[in-house]
Motif scaffolding. Sequence first.
Motif, mmCIF file in Angstrom:
data_model
loop_
_atom_site.group_PDB
_atom_site.id
_atom_site.type_symbol
_atom_site.label_atom_id
_atom_site.label_comp_id
_atom_site.label_asym_id
_atom_site.label_seq_id
_atom_site.Cartn_x
_atom_site.Cartn_y
_atom_site.Cartn_z
ATOM 1 N N GLY A 163 0.803 -1.215 0.000
ATOM 2 C CA GLY A 163 0.000 0.000 0.000
ATOM 3 C C GLY A 163 0.831 1.257 0.000
ATOM 4 N N THR A 164 2.159 1.129 0.002
ATOM 5 C CA THR A 164 2.985 2.320 0.195
ATOM 6 C C THR A 164 3.747 2.733 -1.055
ATOM 7 O OG1 THR A 164 4.758 0.903 1.004
ATOM 8 C CG2 THR A 164 3.298 1.869 2.648
ATOM 9 N N LEU A 165 3.832 1.873 -2.062
ATOM 10 C CA LEU A 165 4.579 2.233 -3.266
ATOM 11 C C LEU A 165 3.862 3.359 -4.011
ATOM 12 C CD1 LEU A 165 5.506 -1.298 -4.636
ATOM 13 C CD2 LEU A 165 7.109 0.438 -3.908
ATOM 14 N N PRO A 166 4.634 4.307 -4.564
ATOM 15 C CA PRO A 166 3.991 5.361 -5.357
ATOM 16 C C PRO A 166 3.423 4.768 -6.645
ATOM 17 C CG PRO A 166 6.387 5.610 -5.358
ATOM 18 C CD PRO A 166 6.067 4.459 -4.463
ATOM 19 N N LEU A 167 2.191 5.136 -6.960
ATOM 20 C CA LEU A 167 1.500 4.566 -8.115
ATOM 21 C C LEU A 167 2.066 5.043 -9.434
ATOM 22 C CD1 LEU A 167 -2.192 5.310 -7.055
ATOM 23 C CD2 LEU A 167 -1.064 3.104 -6.965
ATOM 24 N N ARG A 168 2.275 6.341 -9.529
ATOM 25 C CA ARG A 168 2.533 6.944 -10.833
ATOM 26 C C ARG A 168 3.744 6.379 -11.559
ATOM 27 N NH1 ARG A 168 -0.366 12.191 -12.027
ATOM 28 N NH2 ARG A 168 -2.126 11.946 -10.665
ATOM 29 N N PRO A 169 4.900 6.266 -10.894
ATOM 30 C CA PRO A 169 6.051 5.704 -11.625
ATOM 31 C C PRO A 169 5.764 4.294 -12.134
ATOM 32 C CG PRO A 169 6.756 6.641 -9.527
ATOM 33 C CD PRO A 169 5.249 6.674 -9.538
ATOM 34 N N LEU A 170 5.040 3.499 -11.346
ATOM 35 C CA LEU A 170 4.746 2.122 -11.746
ATOM 36 C C LEU A 170 3.843 2.103 -12.974
ATOM 37 C CD1 LEU A 170 4.057 0.626 -8.194
ATOM 38 C CD2 LEU A 170 6.107 0.336 -9.578
ATOM 39 N N ILE A 171 2.836 2.965 -12.989
ATOM 40 C CA ILE A 171 1.918 3.022 -14.132
ATOM 41 C C ILE A 171 2.633 3.610 -15.345
ATOM 42 C CG2 ILE A 171 -0.220 4.073 -15.003
ATOM 43 C CD1 ILE A 171 -1.288 3.908 -12.086
ATOM 44 N N ARG A 172 3.438 4.646 -15.095
ATOM 45 C CA ARG A 172 4.142 5.317 -16.196
ATOM 46 C C ARG A 172 5.107 4.369 -16.912
ATOM 47 N NH1 ARG A 172 6.911 9.470 -13.579
ATOM 48 N NH2 ARG A 172 8.754 8.164 -13.599
ATOM 49 N N GLU A 173 5.719 3.455 -16.161
ATOM 50 C CA GLU A 173 6.724 2.549 -16.740
ATOM 51 C C GLU A 173 6.134 1.359 -17.481
ATOM 52 O OE1 GLU A 173 9.966 3.280 -16.878
ATOM 53 O OE2 GLU A 173 9.312 5.141 -15.922
ATOM 54 N N LEU A 174 4.811 1.192 -17.455
ATOM 55 C CA LEU A 174 4.209 0.047 -18.135
ATOM 56 C C LEU A 174 4.499 0.099 -19.627
ATOM 57 C CD1 LEU A 174 0.600 -0.318 -16.641
ATOM 58 C CD2 LEU A 174 2.547 -1.826 -16.267
ATOM 59 N N ALA A 175 4.909 -1.045 -20.183
ATOM 60 C CA ALA A 175 5.057 -1.161 -21.634
ATOM 61 C C ALA A 175 3.699 -1.499 -22.222
ATOM 62 C CB ALA A 175 6.078 -2.238 -21.974
ATOM 63 N N LEU A 176 3.562 -1.327 -23.511
ATOM 64 C CA LEU A 176 2.311 -1.630 -24.203
ATOM 65 C C LEU A 176 1.912 -3.079 -23.926
ATOM 66 C CD1 LEU A 176 0.354 -0.139 -25.996
ATOM 67 C CD2 LEU A 176 1.618 -0.989 -27.978
ATOM 68 N N GLY A 177 0.680 -3.273 -23.470
ATOM 69 C CA GLY A 177 0.181 -4.622 -23.207
ATOM 70 C C GLY A 177 0.482 -5.143 -21.819
ATOM 71 N N GLN A 178 1.315 -4.448 -21.058
ATOM 72 C CA GLN A 178 1.642 -4.899 -19.703
ATOM 73 C C GLN A 178 0.528 -4.552 -18.737
ATOM 74 O OE1 GLN A 178 5.512 -3.199 -18.753
ATOM 75 N NE2 GLN A 178 6.348 -5.254 -18.676
ATOM 76 N N THR A 179 0.409 -5.356 -17.685
ATOM 77 C CA THR A 179 -0.596 -5.093 -16.659
ATOM 78 C C THR A 179 0.066 -5.008 -15.294
ATOM 79 O OG1 THR A 179 -1.030 -7.413 -16.209
ATOM 80 C CG2 THR A 179 -2.339 -6.390 -17.944
ATOM 81 N N ILE A 180 -0.628 -4.368 -14.383
ATOM 82 C CA ILE A 180 -0.157 -4.268 -12.999
ATOM 83 C C ILE A 180 -1.381 -4.240 -12.084
ATOM 84 C CG2 ILE A 180 -0.020 -1.741 -13.067
ATOM 85 C CD1 ILE A 180 2.409 -1.949 -11.222
ATOM 86 N N ASP A 181 -1.272 -4.878 -10.940
ATOM 87 C CA ASP A 181 -2.371 -4.918 -9.969
ATOM 88 C C ASP A 181 -2.090 -3.998 -8.796
ATOM 89 O OD1 ASP A 181 -2.922 -8.510 -10.258
ATOM 90 O OD2 ASP A 181 -3.640 -6.855 -11.465
ATOM 91 N N PHE A 182 -3.136 -3.357 -8.318
ATOM 92 C CA PHE A 182 -3.054 -2.538 -7.106
ATOM 93 C C PHE A 182 -4.180 -2.943 -6.173
ATOM 94 C CE2 PHE A 182 -1.140 0.237 -10.346
ATOM 95 C CZ PHE A 182 0.060 0.549 -9.722
ATOM 96 N N PRO A 183 -4.011 -2.694 -4.873
ATOM 97 C CA PRO A 183 -5.102 -2.962 -3.923
ATOM 98 C C PRO A 183 -6.309 -2.088 -4.277
ATOM 99 C CG PRO A 183 -3.053 -2.448 -2.759
ATOM 100 C CD PRO A 183 -2.832 -2.143 -4.205
ATOM 101 N N ILE A 184 -7.475 -2.662 -4.128
ATOM 102 C CA ILE A 184 -8.704 -1.966 -4.514
ATOM 103 C C ILE A 184 -8.899 -0.677 -3.717
ATOM 104 C CG2 ILE A 184 -10.475 -2.895 -2.962
ATOM 105 C CD1 ILE A 184 -11.928 -3.792 -5.599
ATOM 106 N N LYS A 185 -8.346 -0.604 -2.532
ATOM 107 C CA LYS A 185 -8.515 0.604 -1.714
ATOM 108 C C LYS A 185 -7.804 1.811 -2.331
ATOM 109 C CE LYS A 185 -4.661 -0.019 1.538
ATOM 110 N NZ LYS A 185 -4.085 -1.343 1.700
#
Length: 69
Positions: free
Chosen positions: A10-32
């Motif tokens: 729950g503590t990792l910053p979202l934006r860098p993780l989403i920004r680094e996604l390559a085309l077609g890649q997925t990432i999961d986050f807690p629903i909260k």
Amino acid sequence: SNKTFNFFSGTLPLRPLIRELALGQTIDFPIKRMLSVKSSCTDLGAIYSRKFKTKLNREQGVITVTRIK
């Protein structure tokens, strides 16, 4: 490679993780963190001319982000 990343911290910053996604890649986050995830996708999509899709899995308590453009 369409590697899937799972981040349940729950503590990792979202934006860098989403920004680094390559085309077609997925990432999961807690629903909260859904609201932050959705606004990050909207902002990053506008800034970097990318497109993201979000999918809710209530049973697993997860929101999945996929980069589609």
